[in-house]
Scaffold this active site. Sequence first.
Site, PDB file in Angstrom:
ATOM      1  CG  ASN A 230      13.535   6.046   9.696  1.00  0.00           C
ATOM      2  OD1 ASN A 230      12.352   6.332   9.808  1.00  0.00           O
ATOM      3  ND2 ASN A 230      14.435   6.885   9.181  1.00  0.00           N
ATOM      4  CE  LYS A 358      19.958  15.081  18.864  1.00  0.00           C
ATOM      5  NZ  LYS A 358      19.096  13.935  18.945  1.00  0.00           N
TER       6      LYS A 358
HETATM    7  O1  C5P Z   1      20.316  14.700  15.179  1.00  0.00           O
HETATM    8  P1  C5P Z   1      18.956  14.126  15.264  1.00  0.00           P
HETATM    9  O2  C5P Z   1      18.631  13.199  14.128  1.00  0.00           O
HETATM   10  O3  C5P Z   1      18.588  13.543  16.589  1.00  0.00           O
HETATM   11  O4  C5P Z   1      18.016  15.414  15.125  1.00  0.00           O
HETATM   12  C1  C5P Z   1      16.652  15.319  14.990  1.00  0.00           C
HETATM   13  C2  C5P Z   1      16.124  16.578  14.366  1.00  0.00           C
HETATM   14  O5  C5P Z   1      16.901  16.964  13.248  1.00  0.00           O
HETATM   15  C3  C5P Z   1      14.741  16.373  13.816  1.00  0.00           C
HETATM   16  O6  C5P Z   1      14.066  17.605  13.864  1.00  0.00           O
HETATM   17  C4  C5P Z   1      15.009  15.920  12.381  1.00  0.00           C
HETATM   18  O7  C5P Z   1      13.913  16.159  11.537  1.00  0.00           O
HETATM   19  C5  C5P Z   1      16.211  16.787  12.032  1.00  0.00           C
HETATM   20  N1  C5P Z   1      17.155  16.182  11.096  1.00  0.00           N
HETATM   21  C6  C5P Z   1      17.286  16.686   9.811  1.00  0.00           C
HETATM   22  N2  C5P Z   1      18.226  16.154   8.961  1.00  0.00           N
HETATM   23  C7  C5P Z   1      18.977  15.124   9.346  1.00  0.00           C
HETATM   24  C8  C5P Z   1      18.854  14.583  10.637  1.00  0.00           C
HETATM   25  C9  C5P Z   1      17.928  15.123  11.481  1.00  0.00           C
HETATM   26  O8  C5P Z   1      16.565  17.624   9.464  1.00  0.00           O
HETATM   27  N3  C5P Z   1      19.855  14.613   8.509  1.00  0.00           N
END
Ligand code: C5P
Length: 422
Positions: A230, A358
Site C-alpha cells: 500500500n 477498534k
Molecule cells: O484494523 P485496522 O487495520 O483499521 O487497524 C489499524 C491499527 O491496527 C493500526 O494501529 C495498525 O498499525 C494496526 N494493525 C496491525 N496489524 C494488522 C492490521 C492493523 O498491527 N494486521
Amino acid sequence: MQASATPASSTNSQTSKNILLGVTGGIAAYKSAYLVRRLKDAGFAVRVVMTAGAQAFVTPLTFQALSGEPVHTSLLDPEAEAGMGHIELARWADLVLVAPTSANAIARMTAGAADDLLTTVILATPAPVFVSPAMNQQMWQNRITQRNLQTLRDYGFHVITPDSGSQACGDVGEGRMPEPEELVKIVQYYFQGKTSTVVSTTYETLAGKHVVITAGPTREALDPVRYVSNHSSGKMGFALAEACRDAGARVTLLAGPVSLPTPAGVERINIVSARDLLAMSNKIVDAGCDVFIATAAVADYRAETIADQKIKKQGDSLTLTLVKNPDVVATIAQHAKRPFMVGFAAETQRMEEYARGKLDTKQLDMIACNDVSRGDIGFASDDNAMTVFFSDRFGLEKVILDKANKHVIAARLVECLVQAGA
Ligand code: C5P
C-alpha cells in the site's frame, strides 16, 4: 563584547552561552520579560532585539532593566552600528531564541526578509535559531502559517510547539507560547545536544521508557519479483519516533519498506511482511518494552502461497488466493508482558464509532484516528489531523488534534500517552 558573556547572576555553572532573544509583536511578549530573568538565572548571557510590533506591547526599558544590557531595536541606528551592529550581534549569539514569534515574523523569516534588525540578524547568524510561535489558534492553524513553519524546519530552524489552552483573544486552542521555564529547558537541552528540529515541551516525560513503533507499509510477496502493498509513507511513525526520543525514551522503530532516513538516536529494524513484523514485535516485547505504538499500515491479506518462480503471464485473468494476515497490534495486546498499547485508525465515515470499536476489539489503551476522506491530510501528506480516544478505564475525554505538520501531531500524541500514564 564577549566580556558581557559572563552573566551577573549565574546560579548554574553549566554555561556562559550567549542567548540573543528576539521579541516580536504579540501579547505573549510580557512573558518574555520573565523569560529574560529565567535565562539569566540559568547562567546565560542575554541580549534582546525587539521588533517595532513588540515595542507596542512592552517597552525596551523593561528588557534593558532585566537583561542589564542595551536593547536593540533598529537596523539603521548609527550608534548601534558602531557598537553592537547586526553582524556583531549575529556573531555574538550562541543561540537565537525568538519568543514570541508572531505569524508575521514567521512569514518574513520564511521569505528571507532583512528589513529590520531581527530578520537581518537571523539571516546573518551562524547560530541555531529557535522560534516559539504564539498567536491566535486560527492563525496557527492556517495552512500558510503551517507551510511557512515547515519551510523554516526544512531550513534547519527549531520550531517550538506552542501550548494549547485559553487565549488572550478569548479563543481556546493551540498557539500559546510555552511558559518561560519550559523555554529555558529547551535552550538548556539544546546545549546538552538533545534537540531536533521539532521541539516540544515533552522533554523527559518518557525518560527511562522503551517505546516500540511500527511504521510504513508491509510487503506481501506473490512471487520472487511481485508483491501486494500500500501507499503508506511511514512519515507519521518516523515523526513519532523522533517525538518519543525527544521525550527521553529509548526508541525502536520497526520499519516497513520506506525511503525515509533513520532519525538520529533511534534503533531501526527493517521488516518486510506482516509476519516478519509480528515475529520481531514478539521478540522485542518478550525482552520487555513499555509502550507499543502501531502506525504501520499492515497489509490485511497475503498470498496463500508464494510462487517459487516468477508467475508467468497466462490467459486473460489470474486468480490469487489471499489469506488473512495476523493483526500485529491486537496480538501484542494479548502478550503476557503487555506494554501500553497505541493504535491508529484511518476512517472515511463514522469515525468515533469505528475508532472506539477498534479500541475495544484490539484491546488498546489509546487510538488515534484520522479522517482519510480528507485529501489534504493522511497517508503521503506532511500534515495530519487526528482525534485521540482512550480506553474507558482512564476516564479521559477524547482529544482533537487540529491539522498540523506530522511532527507537531507526534509531539501532541506523546502528550496524550503521557497523560494516560504510559
Ligand atoms: O484494523 P485496522 O487495520 O483499521 O487497524 C489499524 C491499527 O491496527 C493500526 O494501529 C495498525 O498499525 C494496526 N494493525 C496491525 N496489524 C494488522 C492490521 C492493523 O498491527 N494486521
